[in-house]
Design an enzyme around this catalytic site. Structure first.
Site, short mmCIF file in Angstrom:
data_model
loop_
_atom_site.label_atom_id
_atom_site.label_comp_id
_atom_site.label_asym_id
_atom_site.label_seq_id
_atom_site.Cartn_x
_atom_site.Cartn_y
_atom_site.Cartn_z
N GLY A 134 0.81 -1.20 0.00
CA GLY A 134 0.00 0.00 0.00
C GLY A 134 0.85 1.25 0.00
N VAL A 139 3.41 -5.65 3.27
CA VAL A 139 3.25 -6.62 4.35
C VAL A 139 3.65 -7.99 3.83
CG1 VAL A 139 1.67 -7.63 6.03
CG2 VAL A 139 1.37 -5.25 5.34
N VAL A 214 -2.99 -13.17 10.47
CA VAL A 214 -4.37 -13.64 10.42
C VAL A 214 -4.54 -14.45 9.14
CG1 VAL A 214 -6.79 -12.98 10.39
CG2 VAL A 214 -5.15 -11.61 11.69
N ASP A 257 -10.01 4.94 9.28
CA ASP A 257 -10.02 4.29 7.96
C ASP A 257 -10.74 2.95 8.08
OD1 ASP A 257 -9.53 4.14 5.27
OD2 ASP A 257 -7.54 3.26 5.49
N ASP A 275 -5.03 -2.53 10.49
CA ASP A 275 -4.48 -1.31 9.88
C ASP A 275 -4.87 -0.05 10.66
OD1 ASP A 275 -3.18 0.42 8.31
OD2 ASP A 275 -4.25 -0.01 6.47
#
Length: 968
Positions: A134, A139, A214, A257, A275
Site C-alpha cells: 500500500g 506486508v 491472520v 479508515d 491497519d
C-alpha cells in the site's frame, strides 16, 4: 507538455502533496478545479502536471471507492489494469497513481517484492510470501524462528523495480513517525477483535513492525465472493466489530479508515480490525489531516474537512454494516462533491434490498448513518446493544466481568414514554407542587411571621440607631442577615397552655418577641472577623457575644425594627470621649428598643463584658408585648459613650452564652466517624485505581460538579471580604472527598448492582436527551415535591396546636438556610447551588450505604430494612424529646428515597435529594408580590422548568398528540 517526471525524482512529500491537492480539487465544482490547482501548486510544475493527469483520469474512471467486487489480492484484470493492494481500487493502464489513495502505480508492480520466499531477515524471520502493498508500505508473511510461530511483517516502503523505488522514496522521518504512531496506538489495544501488534524494529536500514498473522481474507474480498453475509452471521460479525471499535475508543483511539478491506475474517470465523496506520488519539488529532482515509467510508464531517470524532468511526461502521447485510454500499457517488451531497440524504433502507432484515437491525444501521453526529449512537457499545438478540451487560455479568461505564450507558431500555403516560406524570407533578405551595405558608414557621419590613428597611433603621448614638462616620464595609433566636420555641412552648390551639400559636407568632431577629454590622475597615463568626456554609454571622475589632459596630433588631442588641468596639487612645462622670445616652437606647425606662428597675449587671467599658448598668422589666415577657437589660459605656446594650430574654439569660448555633457544635464522634470513613474510602479507591476498575472520568465529573456547586454557593452566600482562600479550600476538600467516595464504591456497584447506574452512566456520557433519563428525572421531581408535600401535610394534620416544627437534632436544622433566602437573589442562588452539592453528596452516600447493605445481607428486603434502621437513632432522639411527627416524616422520606434508588437508580436519587433540599429550604408562599416572594418564585420556576424539560425529553421526540391511539 512538460516531460513526465521519473519516479526516482518524486519524494514522499510530493506524493502526499499531490494527493492533497487532487482530493481538495475533487471537492470543488469542475468549473473551479483548474483555477484552484494552479493556485495550490504555485511554481511546482511537477505537482501541477500530476494533479492534472489524475483529474483527467478521474473524468473517465471512478477510483474513490473500496469496492467489494474489486477486492482480493493484487492481480491483473482483463481490460482493467492493475489493482491497488493498498485500497483495492482498479487502475487504468495509463494511471501513474492510485486515484483513491495516491499510491504510485509503479510501486504496485512486482510479484515477490524485496524478499524472495525463504529469505532470512534480521537473523530471525523466514520470509514466506508478500501479502500486500500500500501507500505506507508492504506486508509479508514470515515465520518467527525465535518463537516458532507465523507473523506478519509490515515494512515502511518496498522496492518498485529491482529495489530502485525504495531508494527513490527512502525512509523519511514523517513516515517513520507515522509507523511508530501505528505501533504505539495498536499496542494499547488488547482485544480479541483487534489485530495484535507485537513490536517495532529496524534491520539493514529497513524499519518494520511485527504483528499477528491472520490466516483468512478481508471482508471486502468475502463480500465480493459471496455477495452478502447471512443475517445471523452478520449480526455476530457486527457485534464483534462493535466490541473491537469500542476497545479502541475506550483508549481514546480513532481508527479513521474503518472499511471492509481493513477487516479480516480468519479461518475460524473470528473478526479482526486491521491497519491502524491512520489512527490517532482523539484529543491530539491534527486538523490538517482531516482528509486521511478512504472517501467512500468517510463521515459527512470528514468530507467537509472539520475533522474526525468517535461518531465518525461509527458512521463508517454504519456504512460497513449496510454493505455487510445488503452486499451493496449505501452511497455510490463518483466524486467528493457527489459524496458530500449524498451524505446529507437518507440512504435507501436496507429492507428495500433485503426484505427479511429485522426493523431493529435496520434502525441500528440507519442510526449510525445519521448526518448529524449528535444523532448517532454515543458509542460502539450502544450500537452493539441495539442489534437484535443478546445482552452485552448480561454476558459481561455472566462472565464474571465488571461492565464498563460505556457498556452501562449502552444497556437497558431506551423506549420513550407514551405521551399519555408522560402527561399524567407531569400533571401529578403540577398537582402535588401546587398543593405544596398551598400548605407551606401554613406549615413553615418563617412564613407565619409578620414579615412587614424587607432587609433594606431594617438596615436603614439599624443605621439610624447607630447615628443617634453618635457614631456618624461612614462605614467602609457592612454585612447583615436574619438569625434564629435559640431557645425561643422551648421557652415559649412551655409557657403556652397545654390546650393551645392553632389559632393561639398563630397569634403568638404575630407578636413580639419573635423567634427570629435581624442583625447588622458595620466597620471603618473591611469586616474580617475571627473564624468563630463564620459558619461552614461560608455565611457571615452576627458578632454578639464575640470579641470585635476596633471601630466595629453591630446592631440586632426584631422584625418590627426595635433594638435588641447594640455593641461598639472603641479601642486605642484615638477614641477620647468625655470623662466617665458623663451620663451616657441610655434614653436613646431605650427609645430605640421602644421601652419606657421609667418602668424598669435598676439591678446589678450579671453578664460578662466582652468589650472595654468603664461603666456598667442593668435593668429588669417587661417587654412591650401583650405576652408580658420578662426581660433583663444590660448596658455599658466607655468614656461617656454607649458601647453596649442588650435585651436578654428568658431563653438568653443562661450566663450570656451565645445565641447562635455554630456549625462547630457537631459532636466529636461525628468528626471521628467521618475521618474513619474517609480513610476507608481512600483505601478502596486506591485498590480500584490499581486494578484498573475505577471510573476515573466519572469520579472527576462528580468531584468537579461538587466543587463547582459548592464554590458557587460559598461565593454567592459569603460576604465579599470573607470569601478568601479558606472558601476555595473547603470547596476543593468537598470535591476531592466526593471523587474519592465515587472511586471507592462505584466499581463495586457497577459489578454487583449495575442496573442502578444505567441512566446515571448515560448522563455522565453526555446523553442528556435520552428518553429514559427524562423519565427518571420527571419521576424524581415528583418524588421531591411529594416529600415536601407529605411533610407539610403530616405537620398540619397531626399537630393540632400548630406549634412550629423544630429539629431535635441541631445539626440537621436547616431553618437558617431559609432565613438566608430572605436576603435577596444572591442568597437564593447560593441556596440553590448548595442544595445541588448537598443533594449530590448525600445521595451518593445514601446510595453506597444501601449498596453495602445489599452486598452484606444479600436479600433486598432485608437490606432495605437494615438501611432504614440506620436512621433509627435520629428518629429516637426526636421522639424522646416529644417530637413524634418528625420521626414519622423522616422514616417516610427514607422509605421513598429507598424506593427511588431501588426502582430507578442513582440518577433519580440524586435529583430527588437535590430538588428536595432546594424546595425544603425555600420560603414558599403564594403571594409572589410580597418582598420575600422571590424565593418562592425561584423555586417555582426551577421546579417547573426541570419538570417540563424532563417531560419533553421523556417523549423521545414523539408528538404530544398522535393520530395513532396505540402510541398515545
Amino acid at each position: 507538455m512538460p516531460e513526465l517526471p521519473s519516479l526516482e525524482t518524486v519524494s514522499p512529500d510530493d506524493f502526499r502533496r499531490i494527493r492533497e491537492v487532487f482530493e481538495a480539487a475533487l471537492s470543488r465544482p469542475e468549473s473551479e478545479r483548474r483555477a484552484y490547482v494552479v493556485r495550490a501548486c504555485g511554481d511546482n510544475t511537477l505537482i501541477l502536471t500530476e494533479v492534472e493527469r489524475m483529474l483527467a483520469a478521474d473524468a473517465e474512471h471512478d477510483g474513490l471507492f473500496d469496492r467489494g467486487d474489486l477486492a482480493g489480492t493484487p492481480r491483473q484484470h482483463e481490460g482493467l489494469g492493475t489493482q491497488c493492494s493498498s485500497c483495492n481500487a482498479m487502475l487504468g493502464a495509463a494511471d501513474r497513481f492510485c486515484r483513491a489513495c495516491g499510491t504510485p502505480a509503479g510501486a504496485l508492480q512486482g510479484d515477490e517484492g524485496r524478499f524472495r520466499a525463504g529469505a532470512l531477515f534480521a537473523n530471525r524471520f523466514r520470509m514466506v510470501a508478500r501479502l500486500g502493498r500500500g501507500g505506507m508500505g508492504e506486508v509479508y508473511r514470515a515465520h518467527d524462528l525465535e518463537l516458532g510461530q507465523p507473523v506478519a511483517l509490515k515494512f515502511l516502503t518496498g522496492p518498485a523495480r529491482a529495489g530502485d523505488y525504495a531508494q527513490a522514496v527512502g525512509l523519511d522521518e514523517r513516515a517513520r513517525a507515522r509507523l511508530r504512531n501505528e505501533v504505539r496506538l495498536a499496542r494499547q489495544l488488547a482485544h480479541p477483535n483487534v489485530c495484535r501488534v507485537y513490536d517495532i524494529g529496524e534491520a539493514h536500514g529497513d524499519l518494520y513492525l511485527s504483528m499477528e498473522y491472520v490466516d483468512g481474507e478481508d471482508l471486502a474480498a468475502l463480500l465480493k465472493r459471496i455477495g452478502r453475509v447471512p443475517i445471523d452471521k452478520g449480526i455476530e460479525i457486527a457485534r464483534k466489530l462493535c466490541a473491537g471499535l469500542a476497545a479502541a475508543h475506550a483508549k481514546g483511539v480513532l481508527h479513521r479508515d474503518f472499511k471492509p478491506a481493513n477487516i479480516m475474517i480468519d479461518s475460524r470465523g473470528e473478526v479482526r480490525i486491521m491497519d491502524f496506520g491512520l489512527a490517532a488519539i482523539a484529543d491530539q488529532l491534527d486538523t490538517n489531516d482531516a482528509f486521511s482515509g478512504t472517501p467512500a467510508y468517510m463521515a459527512p464531517e470528514q468530507l467537509a474537512g472539520t475533522g474526525a470524532t468517535r461518531q465518525s468511526d461509527l458512521y463508517a461502521l454504519g456504512l460497513v454494516l449496510y454493505e455487510l447485510f445488503t452486499g451493496k454500499p449505501p452511497f455510490a457517488g463518483r466524486d467528493l462533491q457527489e459524496l458530500q451531497r449524498q451524505r446529507a440524504e437518507t440512504p435507501k433502507t436496507p429492507s428495500t434490498l433485503i426484505p427479511d432484515i429485522s426493523p431493529r437491525l435496520e434502525r441500528a444501521i440507519l442510526r449510525c448513518l445519521e448526518p448529524e453526529p449528535n444523532l448517532r449512537p454515543a458509542s460502539a457499545l450502544e450500537v452493539a446493544v441495539s442489534l437484535p438478540g443478546g445482552d452485552p451487560l448480561a454476558e459481561a455479568l455472566a462472565a464474571g466481568e465488571t461492565p464498563s461505564p460505556d457498556l452501562l450507558a449502552a444497556s437497558g431500555p431506551r423506549e420513550a414514554l407514551r405521551p399519555r403516560t408522560a402527561a399524567v406524570l407531569l400533571a401529578c407533578v403540577a398537582a402535588v407542587f401546587v398543593t405544596t405551595i398551598f400548605l407551606a405558608p401554613r406549615a413553615q414557621t418563617v412564613a407565619r411571621l409578620p414579615l412587614r419590613h424587607p432587609p433594606e428597611v431594617l438596615t436603614e433603621k439599624a443605621r439610624e440607631v447607630i447615628r443617634a448614638l453618635g457614631y456618624t462616620g461612614e462605614p467602609v464595609d457592612s454585612a447583615s442577615g436574619f438569625r434564629n433566636e435559640s431557645g425561643w420555641l422551648e421557652s415559649v412552648g412551655t409557657a403556652m397552655p397545654a390546650d393551645a390551639s392553632r389559632q393561639t400559636w398563630t397569634e403568638r407568632l404575630s407578636l413580639a418577641p419573635y423567634p427570629i431577629a435581624f442583625w447588622y454590622r458595620q466597620g471603618a475597615s473591611a469586616l474580617v472577623p475571627p473564624l468563630t463568626t463564620i459558619d461552614l456554609a461560608g455565611r457571615a454571622a452576627p458578632s454578639s457575644r464575640m470579641p470585635m475589632v476596633s471601630d466595629e459596630v453591630t446592631v440586632d433588631l426584631d422584625l418590627d425594627g426595635r433594638l435588641l442588641t447594640f455593641r461598639a468596639a472603641l479601642h486605642g487612645p484615638e477614641h477620647e470621649g468625655n470623662s466617665n462622670e458623663t451620663t451616657p445616652g441610655w434614653d436613646v437606647l431605650f427609645n430605640a428598643a421602644q421601652f419606657d425606662i421609667r418602668r424598669f428597675s435598676r439591678v446589678e449587671p450579671r453578664s460578662i463584658a466582652l468589650d472595654v467599658t468603664d461603666q456598667r448598668i442593668a435593668w429588669t422589666g417587661e417587654y412591650g408585648s401583650p405576652m408580658s415577657v420578662p426581660v433583663h437589660v444590660e448596658a455599658g459605656a466607655y468614656q461617656g459613650r454607649p458601647v453596649y446594650f442588650e435585651v436578654l430574654f428568658p431563653w438568653t439569660t443562661g450566663g450570656g452564652e451565645s445565641r447562635e448555633r455554630s456549625a462547630s457544635t457537631l459532636p466529636r464522634y461525628w468528626t471521628f466517624v467521618g475521618l474513619t470513613l474517609l480513610v476507608v474510602m481512600a483505601v478502596f479507591a486506591r485498590h480500584n485505581w490499581k486494578t484498573g476498575r475505577a471510573d476515573v472520568r466519572g469520579a472527576a465529573l462528580v468531584g468537579v460538579a461538587t466543587f463547582a456547586a459548592l464554590l458557587l454557593s460559598l461565593i454567592m452566600g459569603t460576604h465579599d471580604t470573607l470569601a478568601g482562600s479558606w472558601v476555595l479550600v473547603l470547596a476543593v476538600s468537598e470535591g476531592v472527598t466526593a471523587a474519592i467516595q465515587y472511586l471507592a464504591f462505584e466499581p463495586w456497584v457497577r459489578r454487583l448492582w449495575p442496573h442502578a447506574l444505567i441512566t446515571w452512566s448515560r448522563v455522565l456520557a453526555g446523553q442528556w436527551r435520552d428518553p429514559v433519563v427524562g423519565r427518571d428525572v420527571m419521576i424524581a421531581v415528583l418524588a421531591a415535591v411529594a416529600i415536601n408535600c407529605l411533610s407539610h401535610a403530616l405537620y398540619l394534620g397531626f399537630s393540632p396546636s400548630g406549634a412550629p416544627a423544630a429539629s431535635s437534632v441541631p445539626e440537621f436544622d436547616t431553618s437558617q438556610f431559609t432565613l438566608d433566602q430572605l436576603m435577596g437573589p444572591r442568597f437564593i442562588g447560593s441556596a440553590g447551588f448548595r442544595a445541588l452539592a448537598l443533594g449530590l453528596f448525600s445521595a451518593l452516600l445514601m446510595f453506597f450505604l444501601m449498596f453495602l447493605c445489599r452486598a452484606c445481607l444479600r436479600r433486598p428486603w432485608l437490606a432495605t430494612l437494615a438501611f432504614v434502621g440506620l436512621f433509627a437513632p435520629l428518629a429516637a432522639v426526636s421522639f424522646s424529646q416529644g417530637d413524634w411527627i418528625g420521626p414519622i416524616v423522616m422514616v417516610l422520606n427514607v422509605v421513598l428515597l429507598v424506593l427511588m434508588m431501588v426502582r430507578f437508580g442513582l440518577l433519580a436519587l440524586v435529583v430527588t435529594g437535590a430538588m428536595g433540599v432546594f424546595i425544603e429550604r425555600g420560603l414558599l408562599t403564594n403571594d409572589f408580590g410580597a418582598w420575600y416572594g422571590e424565593s418562592s418564585l425561584v423555586v417555582v420556576v426551577v421546579v417547573s422548568a426541570l419538570a417540563l424539560w424532563a417531560f419533553r425529553t421523556s417523549l423521545g421526540g414523539r408528538p404530544l398528540l398522535s393520530a395513532d391511539p396505540a402510541k398515545a
